[in-house]
Design a protein around this motif. Structure first.
Motif, PDB file in Angstrom:
ATOM      1  N   VAL A   1       0.825  -1.204   0.000  1.00 28.52           N
ATOM      2  CA  VAL A   1       0.000   0.000   0.000  1.00 28.52           C
ATOM      3  C   VAL A   1       0.861   1.257   0.000  1.00 28.52           C
ATOM      4  N   GLN A   2       2.152   1.126   0.329  1.00 27.30           N
ATOM      5  CA  GLN A   2       3.072   2.249   0.242  1.00 27.30           C
ATOM      6  C   GLN A   2       4.443   1.714  -0.160  1.00 27.30           C
ATOM      7  N   PRO A   3       5.029   2.239  -1.218  1.00 24.59           N
ATOM      8  CA  PRO A   3       6.333   1.735  -1.661  1.00 24.59           C
ATOM      9  C   PRO A   3       7.452   2.168  -0.720  1.00 24.59           C
ATOM     10  N   ALA A   4       8.550   1.467  -0.798  1.00 23.80           N
ATOM     11  CA  ALA A   4       9.721   1.810   0.010  1.00 23.80           C
ATOM     12  C   ALA A   4      10.392   3.064  -0.536  1.00 23.80           C
ATOM     13  N   ASN A   5      11.167   3.717   0.329  1.00 21.63           N
ATOM     14  CA  ASN A   5      11.899   4.923  -0.057  1.00 21.63           C
ATOM     15  C   ASN A   5      13.361   4.537  -0.263  1.00 21.63           C
ATOM     16  N   LYS A   6      13.815   4.476  -1.510  1.00 24.77           N
ATOM     17  CA  LYS A   6      15.167   3.996  -1.818  1.00 24.77           C
ATOM     18  C   LYS A   6      16.257   4.936  -1.282  1.00 24.77           C
ATOM     19  N   LYS A   7      15.913   6.218  -1.107  1.00 25.27           N
ATOM     20  CA  LYS A   7      16.910   7.129  -0.537  1.00 25.27           C
ATOM     21  C   LYS A   7      17.234   6.748   0.908  1.00 25.27           C
ATOM     22  N   GLU A   8      16.212   6.301   1.659  1.00 25.27           N
ATOM     23  CA  GLU A   8      16.452   5.828   3.020  1.00 25.27           C
ATOM     24  C   GLU A   8      17.400   4.633   3.018  1.00 25.27           C
ATOM     25  N   TRP A   9      17.283   3.788   2.014  1.00 30.46           N
ATOM     26  CA  TRP A   9      18.146   2.613   1.913  1.00 30.46           C
ATOM     27  C   TRP A   9      19.608   3.033   1.708  1.00 30.46           C
ATOM     28  N   GLU A  10      19.815   4.055   0.908  1.00 30.77           N
ATOM     29  CA  GLU A  10      21.178   4.528   0.651  1.00 30.77           C
ATOM     30  C   GLU A  10      21.808   5.104   1.915  1.00 30.77           C
ATOM     31  N   VAL A  11      20.992   5.845   2.681  1.00 36.12           N
ATOM     32  CA  VAL A  11      21.490   6.383   3.955  1.00 36.12           C
ATOM     33  C   VAL A  11      21.833   5.245   4.909  1.00 36.12           C
ATOM     34  N   LEU A  12      20.986   4.237   4.957  1.00 37.02           N
ATOM     35  CA  LEU A  12      21.233   3.073   5.812  1.00 37.02           C
ATOM     36  C   LEU A  12      22.546   2.399   5.434  1.00 37.02           C
ATOM     37  N   ALA A  13      22.772   2.208   4.167  1.00 35.33           N
ATOM     38  CA  ALA A  13      24.004   1.562   3.711  1.00 35.33           C
ATOM     39  C   ALA A  13      25.235   2.361   4.131  1.00 35.33           C
ATOM     40  N   ASP A  14      25.158   3.686   3.993  1.00 34.73           N
ATOM     41  CA  ASP A  14      26.290   4.538   4.413  1.00 34.73           C
ATOM     42  C   ASP A  14      26.537   4.401   5.915  1.00 34.73           C
ATOM     43  N   ASP A  15      25.476   4.396   6.688  1.00 33.96           N
ATOM     44  CA  ASP A  15      25.623   4.286   8.146  1.00 33.96           C
ATOM     45  C   ASP A  15      26.206   2.925   8.539  1.00 33.96           C
ATOM     46  N   LEU A  16      25.799   1.885   7.837  1.00 29.86           N
ATOM     47  CA  LEU A  16      26.322   0.550   8.140  1.00 29.86           C
ATOM     48  C   LEU A  16      27.813   0.462   7.841  1.00 29.86           C
ATOM     49  N   ARG A  17      28.250   1.117   6.801  1.00 31.26           N
ATOM     50  CA  ARG A  17      29.681   1.107   6.470  1.00 31.26           C
ATOM     51  C   ARG A  17      30.504   1.786   7.554  1.00 31.26           C
ATOM     52  N   LYS A  18      29.908   2.803   8.191  1.00 33.37           N
ATOM     53  CA  LYS A  18      30.639   3.567   9.219  1.00 33.37           C
ATOM     54  C   LYS A  18      30.505   2.953  10.610  1.00 33.37           C
ATOM     55  N   GLY A  19      29.465   2.149  10.842  1.00 35.02           N
ATOM     56  CA  GLY A  19      29.189   1.638  12.183  1.00 35.02           C
ATOM     57  C   GLY A  19      29.925   0.352  12.514  1.00 35.02           C
ATOM     58  N   ALA A  20      29.648  -0.148  13.730  1.00 35.11           N
ATOM     59  CA  ALA A  20      30.335  -1.348  14.227  1.00 35.11           C
ATOM     60  C   ALA A  20      29.607  -2.631  13.847  1.00 35.11           C
ATOM     61  N   ALA A  21      28.329  -2.517  13.513  1.00 31.96           N
ATOM     62  CA  ALA A  21      27.554  -3.722  13.239  1.00 31.96           C
ATOM     63  C   ALA A  21      27.947  -4.340  11.900  1.00 31.96           C
ATOM     64  N   THR A  22      28.160  -5.645  11.911  1.00 32.50           N
ATOM     65  CA  THR A  22      28.435  -6.383  10.671  1.00 32.50           C
ATOM     66  C   THR A  22      27.252  -7.273  10.296  1.00 32.50           C
ATOM     67  N   SER A  23      26.175  -7.150  11.080  1.00 34.73           N
ATOM     68  CA  SER A  23      24.962  -7.925  10.823  1.00 34.73           C
ATOM     69  C   SER A  23      23.750  -7.007  10.896  1.00 34.73           C
ATOM     70  N   ILE A  24      22.695  -7.379  10.166  1.00 30.90           N
ATOM     71  CA  ILE A  24      21.469  -6.590  10.184  1.00 30.90           C
ATOM     72  C   ILE A  24      20.277  -7.549  10.200  1.00 30.90           C
ATOM     73  N   ALA A  25      19.256  -7.177  10.964  1.00 32.88           N
ATOM     74  CA  ALA A  25      17.994  -7.914  10.985  1.00 32.88           C
ATOM     75  C   ALA A  25      16.918  -6.991  10.427  1.00 32.88           C
ATOM     76  N   ILE A  26      16.213  -7.437   9.387  1.00 36.66           N
ATOM     77  CA  ILE A  26      15.204  -6.636   8.711  1.00 36.66           C
ATOM     78  C   ILE A  26      13.841  -7.279   8.952  1.00 36.66           C
ATOM     79  N   SER A  27      12.899  -6.501   9.452  1.00 41.20           N
ATOM     80  CA  SER A  27      11.593  -7.072   9.765  1.00 41.20           C
ATOM     81  C   SER A  27      10.482  -6.093   9.400  1.00 41.20           C
ATOM     82  N   GLY A  28       9.477  -6.597   8.704  1.00 37.57           N
ATOM     83  CA  GLY A  28       8.356  -5.764   8.313  1.00 37.57           C
ATOM     84  C   GLY A  28       7.044  -6.285   8.856  1.00 37.57           C
ATOM     85  N   LYS A  29       6.158  -5.366   9.189  1.00 34.88           N
ATOM     86  CA  LYS A  29       4.818  -5.773   9.610  1.00 34.88           C
ATOM     87  C   LYS A  29       4.121  -6.445   8.426  1.00 34.88           C
ATOM     88  N   PHE A  30       3.513  -7.568   8.678  1.00 36.09           N
ATOM     89  CA  PHE A  30       2.852  -8.412   7.678  1.00 36.09           C
ATOM     90  C   PHE A  30       3.830  -9.044   6.692  1.00 36.09           C
TER      91      PHE A  30
END
Length: 560
Positions: free
Chosen positions: A113-142
């Motif tokens: 009912v609402q598409p994803a925002n690809k710009k948010e994904w790019e920001v997330l990727a940049d933050d992951l490159r800079k952060g300490a986490a080497t793992s990610i858990a992705i979860s969506g309602k429904f």
């Protein structure tokens, strides 16, 4: 006749058992070295002389490793990313870890009912490159209805950061977005520590020239091969082993409360007419609610090694341990010392137990009568804490659907559950607990290694719960998160049951699960109506291999 080995890796002791047929051949307790589990396991295997034991059918391990890692917050850093949509307020839930919110929404049937925002994904990727986490858990309602948002983000991140480890909430396909998200997070956060343990376990077994299959006990009282189990599924394997250990040492269809007294904790569970009670909701560990299928068990922070301290002139129990009992070389008094001083057990040195308890008192009050009063107070308070926990749990268990069915079939207004005691401290607490609960309390045979017996004799188990939307031609399996296209009719009936049976049998064979006791739960069919016409059905049904033991052990076992 094949030999079977069970190992229960506890926080204080590691129990090990060798069973041939129905006979216990060897049993022992090894001090657990948390910093060196490889050596601990090697010592356990050497105790049962695994190198000289032919035809080992399997080795099963239950462990508190993952449970302790969660409670003690020794988790690998993981970024939790959510697609909650607009229908819920994330802040209204108690999230024990930080989470990031992204745009994108599905409705309750899994339609976008609402598409994803690809710009948010790019920001997330940049933050992951800079952060300490080497793992990610992705979860969506429904996402348990349609995991398209999770899959698309995972594909994007895999391309941007190839080394990133990605977990999806839809892999834990039950409904309940909150529990599903936390389960995916925990499984990812525990993977590294469990993988290290698995490698050490394999190395220890192979180092002794043994190629027997290695299995791990799950929270639901069943086992899976070491290479098939997901780390978070091993939470509460210790309490599950307690219940199965009692089940393996009791006959037929009895009903009773299982109490297992360890060094650090006491585990409590319930058996109804020979069947362990399952929890209708997932397991809870600390502040984390999960979707992990579990027996209705609970661990409370009191055990034989709980620290004893004085408060306002009265002995009290701490909710932690400060090492082993004073009577076996520790530095603090414990309930184990109290039991030894009162001659309720013969474990450890009587004189050291007396000394440890005396140190709690002022020098001018260290007389036999005062020491005895301290010891009695400690044992009574331990029994009272366990008794209170049993009473609270009985109230919770009465709300479980399986309990309600059992109660209808066995209605008796004055019914009292007997208690089956396991654990090294069982003989010392039995009489006092029986008085506290006013019910028969029995110490099981081989109570000191009952958990290892439960692990050794546990059955392989699994469940397959199907949710099918024939209008959208989409199905999912809750336990594995599997999603796929339904190619059958819009208004099916027996075709659905056969579809699930074929799927269950195929996956059971892949996982090494015996399906002789595969049971089918009732299927529900709900029509989907649009413009006065039936356009499809929502179908839900399940099949499962129930928990239990492959056989029971005989009495009069060898004790070496």
């Amino acid at each position: 006749m094949d030999n079977t080995i069970g190992i229960d890796v506890g926080g204080t002791f590691t129990d090990v058992i060798l069973i041939r047929g129905e006979e216990v051949i060897k049993k022992g307790k090894i001090t657990t070295r948390q910093e060196d589990l490889l050596t601990t396991i090697l010592q356990a295997l050497d105790f049962v002389e695994i190198s000289d034991t032919p035809s080992i059918g399997h080795i099963t391990v239950s462990t508190t490793l993952v449970t302790n890692a969660i409670i003690q917050k020794r988790l690998h850093p993981v970024e939790l990313v959510l697609f909650p949509g607009s229908g819920m307020r994330i802040s209204a839930l108690n999230w024990p870890v930080p989470c990031r919110i992204l745009s994108g929404e599905l409705d309750f049937r899994g339609r976008e009912v609402q598409p994803a925002n690809k710009k948010e994904w790019e920001v997330l990727a940049d933050d992951l490159r800079k952060g300490a986490a080497t793992s990610i858990a992705i979860s969506g309602k429904f996402s348990h209805r349609n995991n398209v948002l999770e899959e698309n983000l995972a594909a994007f991140l895999k391309q941007e950061i190839p080394e990133l480890k990605i977990a999806l909430g839809s892999e834990w396909g039950q409904s309940n977005f909150y529990r599903r998200s936390l389960t995916a997070y925990l499984n990812s956060a525990c993977t590294e520590i469990f993988s290290s343990f698995s490698a050490q376990l394999r190395k220890a077994v192979r180092a002794r020239g043994c190629n027997a299959p290695i299995r791990v006990l799950k929270a639901d009282g069943g086992v899976l091969p070491l290479e098939k189990i997901r780390p978070v599924e091993s939470i509460y394997s210790g309490p599950a082993a307690s219940v199965l250990g009692a089940l393996a040492q009791n006959d037929g269809c009895e009903s009773y409360v299982v109490v297992d007294i360890g060094g650090t904790t006491t585990d409590i569970g319930l058996v109804l007419s020979g069947n362990p009670l399952m929890s209708s909701s997932g397991a809870r560990v600390g502040s984390f609610l999960t979707n992990v299928r579990s027996l209705a068990v609970r661990s409370i922070p009191v055990g034989g090694d709980s620290a004893v301290f004085m408060e306002n002139g009265e002995a009290c129990l701490a909710s932690h341990r400060l090492g082993p009992a004073y009577c076996i070389g520790g530095s603090h008094a414990t309930p184990t010392d109290a039991m030894r001083f009162l001659n309720l057990t013969d474990y450890g040195s009587f004189s050291k137990a007396e000394e440890g308890l005396a140190l709690l008192l002022p020098e001018n009050e260290r007389n036999p009568e005062a020491i005895q009063q301290v010891a009695l107070t400690v044992v009574r308070k331990m029994a009272d804490q366990i008794g209170l926990a049993i009473e609270q749990l009985l109230m919770e268990w009465k709300a479980e659907p399986a309990y309600k069915v059992w109660e209808v079939l066995h209605h008796h207004p004055d019914f009292r559950f007997t208690i089956r005691l396991n654990g090294g401290g069982a003989p010392g607490i039995a009489t006092v607990l029986e008085q506290r609960m006013n019910t028969e309390t029995i110490v099981t045979d081989s109570s000191e290694v009952s958990n290892a017996i439960g692990a050794a004799l546990a059955k392989t188990t699994f469940s397959w719960t199907l949710n099918l939307d024939t209008s959208l031609s989409r199905y999912r399996i809750e336990e594995t998160g599997e999603q796929g296209e339904w190619e059958g009719p819009k208004k099916p009936h027996k075709e659905v049951e056969q579809f699930l049976r074929d799927l269950a049998l195929r996956q059971a064979q892949e996982m090494g699960i015996e399906t002789k006791t595969l049971q089918t739960d009732p299927f529900d069919y709900f029509p989907l109506v649009e413009n006065y016409n039936t356009v499809g059905q929502i179908v839900r049904g399940a099949m499962h291999v129930p928990p239990g033991v492959i056989r029971r052990v005989s009495r009069g076992e060898k004790d070496e």
